[in-house]
Each structure stands twice: as structure tokens, then as C-alpha cells.
Design an enzyme around this catalytic site. Structure first.
Site, PDB file in Angstrom:
ATOM      1  N   LEU A  37      55.707  -2.136 -45.619  1.00  0.00           N
ATOM      2  CA  LEU A  37      55.870  -1.430 -46.813  1.00  0.00           C
ATOM      3  C   LEU A  37      56.810  -1.616 -47.698  1.00  0.00           C
ATOM      4  O   LEU A  37      56.581  -1.273 -49.062  1.00  0.00           O
ATOM      5  CB  LEU A  37      55.690   0.131 -46.379  1.00  0.00           C
ATOM      6  CG  LEU A  37      54.464   0.496 -45.498  1.00  0.00           C
ATOM      7  CD1 LEU A  37      54.726   2.077 -44.995  1.00  0.00           C
ATOM      8  CD2 LEU A  37      53.344   0.476 -46.142  1.00  0.00           C
ATOM      9  N   GLY A  38      58.027  -2.008 -47.245  1.00  0.00           N
ATOM     10  CA  GLY A  38      58.984  -2.248 -48.257  1.00  0.00           C
ATOM     11  C   GLY A  38      60.287  -2.919 -47.272  1.00  0.00           C
ATOM     12  O   GLY A  38      60.178  -2.800 -46.025  1.00  0.00           O
ATOM     13  N   GLY A  40      64.631  -3.064 -47.493  1.00  0.00           N
ATOM     14  CA  GLY A  40      66.005  -2.615 -48.158  1.00  0.00           C
ATOM     15  C   GLY A  40      67.197  -3.843 -47.650  1.00  0.00           C
ATOM     16  O   GLY A  40      66.517  -5.011 -46.968  1.00  0.00           O
ATOM     17  N   SER A  41      68.394  -3.442 -47.872  1.00  0.00           N
ATOM     18  CA  SER A  41      69.483  -4.462 -47.707  1.00  0.00           C
ATOM     19  C   SER A  41      69.600  -4.453 -46.135  1.00  0.00           C
ATOM     20  O   SER A  41      70.223  -5.575 -45.847  1.00  0.00           O
ATOM     21  CB  SER A  41      70.480  -3.777 -48.414  1.00  0.00           C
ATOM     22  OG  SER A  41      71.034  -2.535 -47.989  1.00  0.00           O
ATOM     23  N   PHE A  42      69.150  -3.660 -45.509  1.00  0.00           N
ATOM     24  CA  PHE A  42      69.401  -3.801 -43.989  1.00  0.00           C
ATOM     25  C   PHE A  42      68.259  -3.376 -43.234  1.00  0.00           C
ATOM     26  O   PHE A  42      68.422  -3.042 -41.838  1.00  0.00           O
ATOM     27  CB  PHE A  42      70.708  -2.960 -43.601  1.00  0.00           C
ATOM     28  CG  PHE A  42      70.715  -1.493 -43.772  1.00  0.00           C
ATOM     29  CD1 PHE A  42      70.310  -0.835 -42.546  1.00  0.00           C
ATOM     30  CD2 PHE A  42      71.120  -0.908 -45.012  1.00  0.00           C
ATOM     31  CE1 PHE A  42      70.590   0.528 -42.952  1.00  0.00           C
ATOM     32  CE2 PHE A  42      71.291   0.299 -44.955  1.00  0.00           C
ATOM     33  CZ  PHE A  42      70.727   1.234 -43.901  1.00  0.00           C
ATOM     34  N   LYS A  44      63.635  -2.998 -42.771  1.00  0.00           N
ATOM     35  CA  LYS A  44      62.324  -2.983 -43.258  1.00  0.00           C
ATOM     36  C   LYS A  44      61.537  -1.799 -42.767  1.00  0.00           C
ATOM     37  O   LYS A  44      61.778  -1.334 -41.696  1.00  0.00           O
ATOM     38  CB  LYS A  44      61.799  -4.353 -42.619  1.00  0.00           C
ATOM     39  CG  LYS A  44      62.436  -5.797 -42.919  1.00  0.00           C
ATOM     40  CD  LYS A  44      61.741  -6.964 -42.467  1.00  0.00           C
ATOM     41  CE  LYS A  44      62.464  -8.212 -43.004  1.00  0.00           C
ATOM     42  NZ  LYS A  44      61.678  -9.251 -42.165  1.00  0.00           N
ATOM     43  N   VAL A  45      60.507  -1.477 -43.453  1.00  0.00           N
ATOM     44  CA  VAL A  45      59.612  -0.398 -43.224  1.00  0.00           C
ATOM     45  C   VAL A  45      58.414  -0.719 -43.324  1.00  0.00           C
ATOM     46  O   VAL A  45      57.528  -1.520 -43.906  1.00  0.00           O
ATOM     47  CB  VAL A  45      59.793   0.801 -44.442  1.00  0.00           C
ATOM     48  CG1 VAL A  45      58.971   1.948 -43.936  1.00  0.00           C
ATOM     49  CG2 VAL A  45      61.298   1.142 -44.509  1.00  0.00           C
ATOM     50  N   ASP A 155      71.795   9.103 -53.525  1.00  0.00           N
ATOM     51  CA  ASP A 155      71.040   8.019 -53.930  1.00  0.00           C
ATOM     52  C   ASP A 155      69.411   8.486 -54.424  1.00  0.00           C
ATOM     53  O   ASP A 155      68.472   7.731 -53.933  1.00  0.00           O
ATOM     54  CB  ASP A 155      70.709   7.153 -52.759  1.00  0.00           C
ATOM     55  CG  ASP A 155      70.361   5.616 -53.178  1.00  0.00           C
ATOM     56  OD1 ASP A 155      70.511   5.227 -54.444  1.00  0.00           O
ATOM     57  OD2 ASP A 155      69.916   4.834 -52.564  1.00  0.00           O
TER      58      ASP A 155
END
Length: 423
Positions: A37-38, A40-42, A44-45, A155
Site C-alpha cells: 500500500l505504501g 516510508g523512510s523506515f 512498508k505497509v 506530522d
């Protein structure tokens, strides 16, 4: 009333896959992994399906071998702690469980099947004011709940605002959040967030109030929803920062005056003059068609099944050994225990009255259940108090910690509740 857009269908069955990072298609015999799904910097989803009840979930997978170091570990712990204490708000993404192996951390959360609000606005353009206000109301309500429970998000951006299958907003990604007790009374200092949505005091590396920083981000979000543009947008970061500090932006003319006023007051570079979340929630524009979110009943949660008072355990020996009156001093031993009993010659009504009075002062959510039960909830912490009449004018009152642990019990000042009011 505008028709709600249909969310993208959830893939069923989920396409199995083995990823390049050696993540198996089935996790710990509990979840079947689906599409990415996506990332990030550290982390995964992935979309996933529970093998226990076949329900869809999302799983955030963190590779400890690559990312978890002395600096990252507190962030992960903070994210999990924040989500657990914010479980009861309908517009905050719910966390189901956390699992770990030697190399991976798996955070299982609610799947928001409608995707990102950011993508929705980019694809369809600016929203009508009524639709933008509805999303904005849900966002502000969720952030107010965060702040009440000692969490600053830090954020807030459209990419972290998801939609469920009914088109309701879900605030997600608490990886940069800050917990009030971790600050120990000290103002926040860490520069974090996404530049275009970050308050000037954060960029300037000054001490700042996390709630006021979230309020600034709300101003940027409202501007974005009503115009499909960002107020501060420049490929040159230095130039963008200068615009943020000087509050240099062009307000699109189609935005109504009340909405413009809110944006201007939220985007005040001076945090002491900036509109707070509480002030915002009292504004007439915000209150139009506002639906107060309905929190799930404390007595309908999974752990509520452990709340039932087991009268078979009450005998003469127990009654004699219990403290008299409204003495709850035995609760000081709660560090390693989850329940305590005491006797009282007060009426049930009087006990409930005092518990409600004190709980509300300390920011607890109060709910009366069936019979003589009363629940006190705050973040992840849930206490249930039940009274049983064992003789004329003699009650046995039982207090149980049915959500959270001993650390949170102290954290939410239950000792103050005991000594400052009931005694």
C-alpha cells in the site's frame, strides 16, 4: 447533500506474493499478506487478511536489521503507545496488535479502504466547502482527542489522512508523535514533520507546543482542501521557509470569508496568538452541521467480558479483610495488580457521583453500564467499578484495570484520584 464516492474495492482473495525483502506471504500463521500500500523512510505497509476471522487489515512492517537503532527505537515505541491510548476515537486509525520476530516488527492496524485524502483531492480538485468542512471537523475532533490524551501528532498532512469505506476520515501515522509524559514538563525541541505543513517555530528549532504545531498544520490542510493547492510551496526549501516565517501566501478568492478567517488565524507565525484547537471547535463556521463523534461503549470492548463481578469469590473472610468506608488506599498496591476491593456504607448513587465528579476533573470519559457498573476511560486506560450490596447498608466495591497496565494507571494520576477526592 453530495453523494459519497465509492471507495476502491478490497481485493478478495488477496494476491499472494513474496517480496524482495523476504517477507513471507503468511505472517506467523495469523495474516495473509496482500499488495503493498505504501512505503516510508523506515517501513512498508501492506494490505492483509486475518486468517482467524477473514477481516481485512493493514500491516506496517519495520525491518529491525536496517532501521532500528538507538534513535529509532523510541519512535517506534512512541507510535505504538500513542495509537493504543487513542483507540476509542472513530476518526483515528485503530491498532489491533503488535508482533515481532528477531528481524521484523509487525504493527497490525485498521485498513482504511478509501485510501489517502491527498490522492482524492489531487485527482478531483478542490472540494466543495461542505465536504471540506466535514473532513476538517473529523480531523480537528481527532486531534483534540489526541491532545486531551497527551499526544501531539506533529506530522499532520493529507498523506496521513485516510478514508474508510464510508468516507470517514482516519488520522494515521503517529511515528513522529510526542507523548506529554515523555516531555516531563519540558517544551518540545525536535525539528520534525513535512516542510510544507510544518509550523515556523519548529523550523526555527525553538521550543514549541505540540498542540499549537498541530493547529498550524490544520490551517494548511483547510487551505489545501478548499483550493487543491498548498499555501507554502516552493522547490527551494530556503525560499519556502522564508515564506512560512513571513506568512506569504495567496488566498484563493472562491474561499468564503469565515473559512479565510480561520485559515489566517491558524497560520499565524506567532504561536501565542495562533488559534488553538479548542478555539477552533467553538467557531461558528466549524460548528455548522457538526456531528459529535460517537465513541464505542467501554462495555462493548473485548476486554469488557472480564469486568463481570464474580460474587462467588466474596465470602465472610474477604468482607472482614476489606478496608472500611470509602478507603481506596489499597489501590496504592496496583503496581503489580489489576483489581482491588473495598467496602462502603455509602449508597451506590453517592459512590457513582463522587467517581464521576473526580473522573471528569481529571479528563476521564465516564460511562455508566448496566446494573451498578461505571467505566472510566482515558486513552488506552480503562477502569471499571462495580458495586454489590451484600447486606443492608454494606456494599463491596470492586475496581478493575481492564485496559492498559499498571504503568498507565500511575501515568493518569489515579493516585491523585484516590487521595484527592474519594478519601
Amino acid at each position: 447533500m453530495e453523494p459519497r464516492a465509492q471507495p476502491p474495492p478490497f481485493p478478495s482473495p488477496l494476491p499472494l506474493r513474496t517480496t524482495s525483502s523476504n517477507i513471507p506471504t503468511t505472517l506467523l500463521n495469523r495474516y495473509e499478506l496482500g499488495k503493498l500500500l505504501g512505503r516510508g523512510s523506515f517501513a512498508k505497509v501492506y494490505a492483509a487478511r486475518s486468517l482467524m476471522d477473514n477481516k481485512p487489515v493493514a500491516i506496517k512492517i519495520i525491518d529491525k536489521t536496517r532501521t532500528v537503532d538507538a534513535a529509532m527505537e523510541p519512535r517506534i515505541i512512541c507510535e505504538i503507545s500513542a495509537m493504543r491510548r487513542l483507540q476509542h476515537h472513530p476518526n483515528i486509525l485503530k491498532i489491533h496488535e503488535v508482533m515481532a520476530t528477531k528481524t521484523k516488527i509487525y504493527i497490525v492496524v485498521e485498513l482504511a479502504m478509501g485510501g489517502e485524502l491527498f490522492s482524492k483531492v489531487l485527482q478531483r480538485g478542490k472540494l466543495k466547502e461542505s465536504r471540506a468542512r466535514r473532513y476538517f471537523q473529523q480531523l480537528v475532533s481527532a486531534l483534540h482527542f489526541c491532545h486531551q490524551n497527551g499526544v501531539a501528532h506533529r506530522d499532520v498532512k493529507p498523506q496521513n489522512l485516510l478514508l474508510d469505506e464510508n468516507g470517514n476520515l482516519k488520522v494515521s501515522d503517529f511515528g513522529l508523535s510526542a507523548l506529554a509524559e515523555a516531555q516531563n514538563g519540558v517544551v518540545l525541541q525536535t525539528a520534525c514533520g513535512t516542510p510544507a505543513f510544518t509550523a515556523p517555530e519548529v523550523i526555527a528549532r525553538q521550543g514549541y507546543d505540540g498542540a499549537k504545531v498541530d493547529a498550524w498544520s490544520c490551517g494548511v490542510i483547510l487551505f489545501f482542501l478548499l483550493s487543491a493547492q498548498l499555501p507554502f510551496d516552493d522547490t527551494n526549501l530556503a525560499a519556502m521557509y522564508k515564506k512560512i516565517h513571513r506568512r506569504e501566501y495567496q488566498m484563493p478568492s472562491p474561499i468564503t470569508k469565515p473559512a479565510k478567517s480561520i485559515i489566517a488565524r491558524l497560520l499565524d507565525p506567532n504561536p501565542s496568538k495562533r488559534m488553538s484547537i479548542q478555539e477552533l471547535m467553538n467557531h461558528s463556521w466549524f460548528l455548522k452541521n457538526y456531528e459529535i463523534p460517537t465513541q464505542s461503549s467501554m462495555f462493548e470492548l473485548e476486554h469488557a467480558k472480564y469486568c463481570k463481578f464474580d460474587t462467588s469469590e466474596v465470602n465472610a473472610f474477604h468482607i472482614i479483610s476489606l478496608s472500611s468506608g470509602l478507603d481506596l488506599s489499597g489501590l496504592l498496591e496496583v503496581k503489580s495488580k489489576r483489581e482491588k476491593r473495598f467496602t462502603s456504607r455509602e449508597t451506590v448513587e453517592r459512590i457513582v457521583e463522587r467517581v464521576r465528579e473526580v473522573g471528569e476533573k481529571l479528563g476521564y470519559r465516564i460511562e455508566e453500564g448496566k446494573g451498578r457498573a461505571i467505566g472510566l476511560g482515558k486513552g488506552r486506560l480503562l477502569l471499571v467499578l462495580e458495586a454489590l450490596e451484600i447486606a443492608e447498608k454494606l456494599l463491596v466495591v470492586e475496581v478493575k484495570v481492564v485496559g492498559g497496565d499498571g504503568a498507565e494507571f500511575e501515568e493518569f494520576h489515579w493516585l491523585i484520584f484516590v487521595h484527592g477526592t474519594i478519601l
